[in-house]
Design an enzyme around this catalytic site. Sequence first.
Site, PDB file in Angstrom:
ATOM      1  N   GLY A  29     -13.227  12.055  20.171  1.00 43.35           N
ATOM      2  CA  GLY A  29     -13.418  13.485  19.972  1.00 43.35           C
ATOM      3  C   GLY A  29     -12.111  14.258  19.906  1.00 43.35           C
ATOM      4  CE  LYS A  66     -18.769  24.238  18.538  1.00 42.09           C
ATOM      5  NZ  LYS A  66     -19.098  25.206  19.589  1.00 42.09           N
ATOM      6  CG  LEU A  94     -20.131   3.008  20.408  1.00 40.00           C
ATOM      7  CD1 LEU A  94     -21.513   3.498  20.826  1.00 40.00           C
ATOM      8  CD2 LEU A  94     -19.105   4.137  20.544  1.00 40.00           C
ATOM      9  CG  HIS A 190     -16.100  17.015  26.967  1.00 43.07           C
ATOM     10  ND1 HIS A 190     -15.771  18.353  26.999  1.00 43.07           N
ATOM     11  CD2 HIS A 190     -17.286  16.935  26.308  1.00 43.07           C
ATOM     12  CE1 HIS A 190     -16.710  19.048  26.379  1.00 43.07           C
ATOM     13  NE2 HIS A 190     -17.650  18.224  25.952  1.00 43.07           N
TER      14      HIS A 190
HETATM   15  N1  LIG Z   1     -15.845  19.469  18.063  1.00 45.00           N
HETATM   16  C1  LIG Z   1     -16.926  19.324  18.792  1.00 45.00           C
HETATM   17  O1  LIG Z   1     -17.999  19.809  18.427  1.00 45.00           O
HETATM   18  C2  LIG Z   1     -16.881  18.527  20.050  1.00 45.00           C
HETATM   19  C3  LIG Z   1     -18.086  18.149  20.663  1.00 45.00           C
HETATM   20  C4  LIG Z   1     -18.031  17.378  21.831  1.00 45.00           C
HETATM   21  C5  LIG Z   1     -16.819  17.015  22.375  1.00 45.00           C
HETATM   22  N2  LIG Z   1     -15.673  17.433  21.765  1.00 45.00           N
HETATM   23  C6  LIG Z   1     -14.382  17.071  22.357  1.00 45.00           C
HETATM   24  O2  LIG Z   1     -14.261  15.663  22.372  1.00 45.00           O
HETATM   25  C7  LIG Z   1     -13.360  15.321  23.433  1.00 45.00           C
HETATM   26  C8  LIG Z   1     -13.887  14.104  24.149  1.00 45.00           C
HETATM   27  O3  LIG Z   1     -14.017  13.055  23.224  1.00 45.00           O
HETATM   28  P1  LIG Z   1     -13.790  11.531  23.651  1.00 45.00           P
HETATM   29  O4  LIG Z   1     -14.531  11.268  24.895  1.00 45.00           O
HETATM   30  O5  LIG Z   1     -14.059  10.744  22.447  1.00 45.00           O
HETATM   31  O6  LIG Z   1     -12.255  11.522  24.092  1.00 45.00           O
HETATM   32  P2  LIG Z   1     -10.969  10.861  23.397  1.00 45.00           P
HETATM   33  O7  LIG Z   1     -10.873  11.234  21.977  1.00 45.00           O
HETATM   34  O8  LIG Z   1      -9.838  11.236  24.280  1.00 45.00           O
HETATM   35  O9  LIG Z   1     -11.236   9.286  23.480  1.00 45.00           O
HETATM   36  C9  LIG Z   1     -11.270   8.675  24.737  1.00 45.00           C
HETATM   37  C10 LIG Z   1     -10.325   7.472  24.789  1.00 45.00           C
HETATM   38  O10 LIG Z   1     -10.920   6.374  24.080  1.00 45.00           O
HETATM   39  C11 LIG Z   1      -9.971   5.781  23.190  1.00 45.00           C
HETATM   40  N3  LIG Z   1     -10.779   5.170  22.123  1.00 45.00           N
HETATM   41  C12 LIG Z   1     -11.277   5.764  21.019  1.00 45.00           C
HETATM   42  N4  LIG Z   1     -12.094   4.918  20.368  1.00 45.00           N
HETATM   43  C13 LIG Z   1     -12.089   3.753  21.056  1.00 45.00           C
HETATM   44  C14 LIG Z   1     -12.755   2.494  20.883  1.00 45.00           C
HETATM   45  N5  LIG Z   1     -13.617   2.300  19.889  1.00 45.00           N
HETATM   46  N6  LIG Z   1     -12.522   1.523  21.799  1.00 45.00           N
HETATM   47  C15 LIG Z   1     -11.696   1.729  22.856  1.00 45.00           C
HETATM   48  N7  LIG Z   1     -11.061   2.907  23.069  1.00 45.00           N
HETATM   49  C16 LIG Z   1     -11.259   3.908  22.186  1.00 45.00           C
HETATM   50  C17 LIG Z   1      -9.073   6.926  22.823  1.00 45.00           C
HETATM   51  O11 LIG Z   1      -7.829   6.463  22.375  1.00 45.00           O
HETATM   52  C18 LIG Z   1      -8.966   7.689  24.143  1.00 45.00           C
HETATM   53  O12 LIG Z   1      -8.000   7.092  24.970  1.00 45.00           O
HETATM   54  C19 LIG Z   1     -13.233  16.528  24.330  1.00 45.00           C
HETATM   55  O13 LIG Z   1     -11.953  17.100  24.203  1.00 45.00           O
HETATM   56  C20 LIG Z   1     -14.274  17.474  23.810  1.00 45.00           C
HETATM   57  O14 LIG Z   1     -13.906  18.823  23.937  1.00 45.00           O
HETATM   58  C21 LIG Z   1     -15.681  18.161  20.630  1.00 45.00           C
END
Ligand SMILES: NC(=O)c1ccc[n+]([C@@H]2O[C@H](COP(=O)([O-])OP(=O)(O)OC[C@H]3O[C@@H](n4cnc5c(N)ncnc54)[C@H](O)[C@@H]3O)[C@@H](O)[C@H]2O)c1
Length: 290
Positions: A29, A66, A94, A190
């Site tokens: 994200g 967004k 995943l 988050h």
């Molecule tokens: N734009 C929107 O509508 C919206 C909606 C929900 C959340 N968000 C945002 O998303 C963020 C959270 O997203 P997140 O949880 O993906 O966090 P992130 O993007 O930080 O990813 C989490 C961790 O996983 C790692 N990673 C990514 N893909 C991987 C995979 N396949 N295997 C192993 N590791 C992997 C990344 O490098 C990172 O260290 C928050 O900042 C939140 O505000 C945005």
Amino acid sequence: MDVVFQVVSALNTFGISRRCEPIIGIGGGVLLDIVGFAASLYRRGIPYIRIPTTLIALVDAGIGVKTGINVGKHKNRLGTYYPPLATLLDRAFLRSLDTKHISNGLAEILKMAIVTDATLFWLLEQYGTILISSKFQDESAAPLVLYRAIHAMLAELQPNLWEQDLNRKVDFGHTFSPALEMQAVPELLHGEAVAIDMAISALLAYHRGLIDIQILDRILCLMKKLQLPLAHSLCTAEFLYEALQDTILHRDGSQRVPLPVSLGDVRFFNDITEEELATVVHTLQQLLPS
Ligand SMILES: NC(=O)c1ccc[n+]([C@@H]2O[C@H](COP(=O)([O-])OP(=O)(O)OC[C@H]3O[C@@H](n4cnc5c(N)ncnc54)[C@H](O)[C@@H]3O)[C@@H](O)[C@H]2O)c1
């Protein structure tokens, strides 16, 4: 913002064409929010494609319109509404996520279950454990849970893409959590901050007589089963009430707090007090092991 400038600099170096070379964001994200933000600003907007690789990105950050970045202690203080050309969803990514990040994404799925889909809630109760252990690679429940969660999210977002209506069911769990997440970073992810907010909101609903003890129990038990936190030491009544004041600005002057009235439905409330939050914090502390 520094990372946005790095993306801009890479686009300059690459010499990207304005319309026929979409940039492709592949990641979680955070990455999708930053790349989308840069794409929306570069030459006033160039096309981009999202490929989400975390569970939160697959069911939430990757499928809306967004983009955003945090500024100082403020969550998503700068951002744009900027639809991608396409989002490509593949749960095979995943496999390499750790369990904490699977649970993190399950928080947003649980949110959709509580606000719109009692069947999804039941599926999480039945299959939550296997979803975590298989990292969504099992065929028994993962495809159906992802399908229902994503479609529930799209059904909520699509009629209100630009958020003219600020009474948004998908804001459940996002009333107190922006301040909590930013204050507790990097300890809380988050989805974990969203989970704590959902526990507080469910207790508010219970104290108001909107849901009975059985539903409250099911929500809190499912959160535990999904390995989500229910509380955090930062969550005093004062902290939560202050967080609510910033959310009121975000929601244009009203609280608009979504609280569950059953499994699969919410109503919006504008009269939450600091005293009520103190009661809820007290109850939550009693529920937790000391
Ligand atoms: N734009 C929107 O509508 C919206 C909606 C929900 C959340 N968000 C945002 O998303 C963020 C959270 O997203 P997140 O949880 O993906 O966090 P992130 O993007 O930080 O990813 C989490 C961790 O996983 C790692 N990673 C990514 N893909 C991987 C995979 N396949 N295997 C192993 N590791 C992997 C990344 O490098 C990172 O260290 C928050 O900042 C939140 O505000 C945005």
